[in-house]
Write an enzyme that holds these catalytic residues in place. Sequence first.
Site, PDB file in Angstrom:
ATOM      1  N   SER B 292      42.780  13.171 -49.921  1.00 49.84           N
ATOM      2  CA  SER B 292      41.404  12.902 -49.517  1.00 49.84           C
ATOM      3  C   SER B 292      40.340  13.721 -50.253  1.00 49.84           C
ATOM      4  O   SER B 292      39.201  13.284 -50.358  1.00 49.84           O
ATOM      5  CB  SER B 292      41.262  13.143 -48.023  1.00 49.84           C
ATOM      6  OG  SER B 292      42.252  12.404 -47.341  1.00 49.84           O
ATOM      7  N   THR B 293      40.685  14.919 -50.704  1.00 47.77           N
ATOM      8  CA  THR B 293      39.634  15.693 -51.381  1.00 47.77           C
ATOM      9  C   THR B 293      39.158  14.971 -52.636  1.00 47.77           C
ATOM     10  O   THR B 293      38.032  15.155 -53.093  1.00 47.77           O
ATOM     11  CB  THR B 293      40.117  17.112 -51.772  1.00 47.77           C
ATOM     12  OG1 THR B 293      41.312  16.988 -52.524  1.00 47.77           O
ATOM     13  CG2 THR B 293      40.378  17.968 -50.553  1.00 47.77           C
TER      14      THR B 293
END
Lengths: 368, 700
Positions: B292-293
């Site tokens: 997700s980053t």
Amino acid sequence: MRASPKKKAPDFVILFTVMTLLAIGIVMVFSASAIIALENRADVYFHLRRQVFWALLGLGGMLFLSNYDYWKLKRWVNALLVVNLLLLLAVFIPGVGVEINGARRWIMVGGFTGQPSDLTKVAMVLFTAAYLSRRDVNVQKFMQGAFPVLAVMGVFFALIMAQPDLGTAIAIAGATMIIVFVAGMPYRQILAIAMCGLPLLGYLMASKPYRLRRLLSFRDPWADPLNTGYHIIQSLYALGPGGLFGVGLGRSRQKFFYLPEPHSDFIFAILGEELGFIGTASVLSLFFLLIWRGFKTALMAPDNFGMLLAAGITGMIGLQALINIGVVTGSIPVTGINLPLISAGGSSLFFTLCSVGVLLNISKYARV
Amino acid sequence: MSKAAVSGIIIKRRLMLLFVVMAATVLALLMRLFYIQLVIAGELQAKAWEQWNRSIPARSPRGSIYDRKERLLAGSASAQSVIALPPQIQDKEEAARLLAPLLEMEESRVLELISRRSATVYLKRLVDEETAFAVRKLNIRGIAFSQETRRFYPHGSLASQLLGFVGIDEGLSGLEHFYELVLKGRDGRIEFESDGRGRRIPQGVQSYIQPKDGNDLLLTIDQTIQYIVEREMERVMLSSKPKGIITIAVDPRTGEILAIAGKPDFDPNRFADFPSERWKLSPVTNTFEPGSTFKLVTLAAALEEGKFNAREGFFCRGAITVAGRSIGCWTRGRGGHGAISFEKVVLGSCNPGFITIGQRIGSEKLLSYIRAFGFGVKSGIDVPGESTGIIFTEKQFGPVEAATTSFGQGVSVTPLQQAMAVAAIANGGYLMKPYVVKQVRDSEGNVLEKREPQVVRRVLSGETAREVTRIMELVVTEGSGINAYIEGYRIAGKTGTAQKVGPGGVYIGGEYILSFVGFAPAEDPQILIYVAVDAPQSGPQWGSQTSAPMFRRMMEDILKYLNIPSAKTPVNEAPRMVEVPDLMRLSLEEASDVLETSGLLVKFIGSGSTILNQTPKGGARVPLHTQILVYLGGEAAGEEVTVPDLSGKSMREAGEILGWLGLRMNFSGSGIARSQSPAPGTRVPANSVVSVEFRNPGGP
């Protein structure tokens, strides 16, 4: 003929040359030996003192013999051979003979050690010259000329090889052969002897391969730098850095335990290191001068004995010098012959000076 | 003369012949001497010099490594090496017998060394003071000492992967290796002429060639920040038992690395005691799937291209079909996010939402943004072994690849690349080149080289960067990053939970990399921290529960240490008090959903997969970041159980927790739990009694 020749002054060139070489020798012996003398005997002057002692003794002998008519020496030849033979045997008697580094070359008499083989050089030269100049000897005939001489030489050669001392044996054989050659031994006899000698030499080489290796190591000393090539490499490491002018008297580095025997067999290398090409060329020139005047003395000697004796003495000194310098420069295999008049030599120096005395005496009777 | 007599003519002829031969020999020897002494003299001289000259090395002191405030991180202490001069040792056997025990060597080995045919041999390098003293006391002739230096690292394992270590003579890893030529200096030596037996010639030439000291490194690392970071990493290593943790702290304005570490690491003072995998700087050498980053990249690209409207609506069904393939959202289990705005797509980390955003950008553009952010190439940081990572090529980049890349799957990045990409958002759009060495100085302190910040390229406009930052702040105040919230500060951040890819590209079931990237203060970012926890073995495997609180603890201390004032105009604030959700009978997956944005920390008790009990109970209002205890059961009666940590719990809570585990409480006092027996972590049989002492807060 015997009393007839006119007595003149001796050949001063020979005298000058010999005295100069002797002086250079004393200086170089001191320079080359100081370090090892200090290390091994805690006495810097040990070899210098011995050299000066033997030089003085030798000069005494030279002075006496230069005034002792050389033809009278014939009387002593047989006695000299017998005494020499006995001395050579005495080397092997414990208590009389001295063993150093596994070799028995020395005898000790009253605190002095000497090598009987040094006397042999003089004795053989005297004997050969005396024998071959006899009127009843036909040198052209092998059994009359060369054979008896070679037989006597063979006995001495064998005894000296048993010590063992290859270098001295070669010098004696060489000097004897020079006289035989000069006396007129026919070339076909020389060739025949050489043909007989070659297979023997081949057998000796083939039976022990290390001999051949050692013999040929001078061609490429770096192939085995720590064993067979060691002496020659160290010798070259002295001569090379010497260059033209040398590193300066007393400033050799190779005498610091790199070069074995820096004061005897390899003194010429130290001379080359300290005094450079100037020094080595000068010493070589002095020997050349000595050889030239020696042969001139032989040519002008009043009789055959004088001719052969002068040729033998000159040949003996010249041959040793050339072999020694040949070894030091890595030109021929290492033999163990020292440089006459220069190397620290004890009795060798004494007998060399004595023979020079004889040469000087012969030069007094030179025909004009 | 009779005919038989020797002919004088022959003698004369032969004499002449012999003279000619000897004269020729003299000439030959003269030429030979000329050749040796004048032609090849130089060659022979050089070889002879080699033979005469001996040297004892005098080693140069290696340069030191300092942090940005000139605090020593790696230095050199003087040490001695024992040297033998074999030719000078008289009784070699006796010497070997005496030396062997002191040097802790085999007697035969010592004897072999001191019998060598060389002027000097090292007997033992870098001995300690006592050994040197003891050897000196033996007073053996021919045993000498050489001054050398031994490398030491005063802080043990601190920054060990970055600093690396030094073998006997050279840096073998880390900065010690990378900057070997700078640090090493030049060895000197004592040269002397020796005789044929290896001894110094008294009047010989002797010379001392002075060693040149190595240069010092001044790092961008701040030792205190490094310490804070590593302390928190160690704490999580103990509590969650992950396979590893990676942290990078960087000043986003300059690209200066303030702290960088990977755990487990090693102590460079005794590096050989550790497995070699621990030596390399994992934040730079490791690659992984970012998860997700990475969505921040997609978001930033969309904003820059004008393809993102925060208020626009989106419907997440829990999956989306791309080129005939169904790609799921992590909320698939509960039917997806439902109808949300695109802002909520970011806050809820919705995969179908990001795929849609990615599709709007277009795969070609998306790929060029990924490249512009520095992925797929080395950052050029000055440490050894940097990895490149892998991104798709244009050819491979089909719709499915573009879709998964949009939410951070199917790409491989280094933690450093991820950190620098987010730093570009923090600093207003500039991709900076990261670096760790600020200055090189010589031993007198003169600056030889100074590094200035270097912009690689501008990736975003300031406006886009500010908008991404604003959304990242919302992630922290009301999204999955709420556990990273620090009161009084504006924090921007993003969590990441990426499934681990094993060898062969297959996802490893049940193993996740939990990451968090964030920076503060959001209005003027001065520090960015990226943390990644690799597969925790105990506790929840959710980024919000592991990496976010870890980030918070690090950032809080660093902000204090750097004296960064709290924000004067907070835009968004997280609530101070939050309500505990009712988790009873929820599965772990369901619970993770509910807890993610709750602002609560959760601790599991037991090893089952369904929540059987909780404390505090649902509906209770507790301060933000309170830890709630959740009982999962899973331990059959009659077995041993682990005594929980009850400290700080009320009497009611403590009794409840012990009840879940089938333990009984023997209490004394009142108030909150202060001490207990047996201690937390002890294994006891079920039905054991745990004594708990309670005291009133503030009381004696």
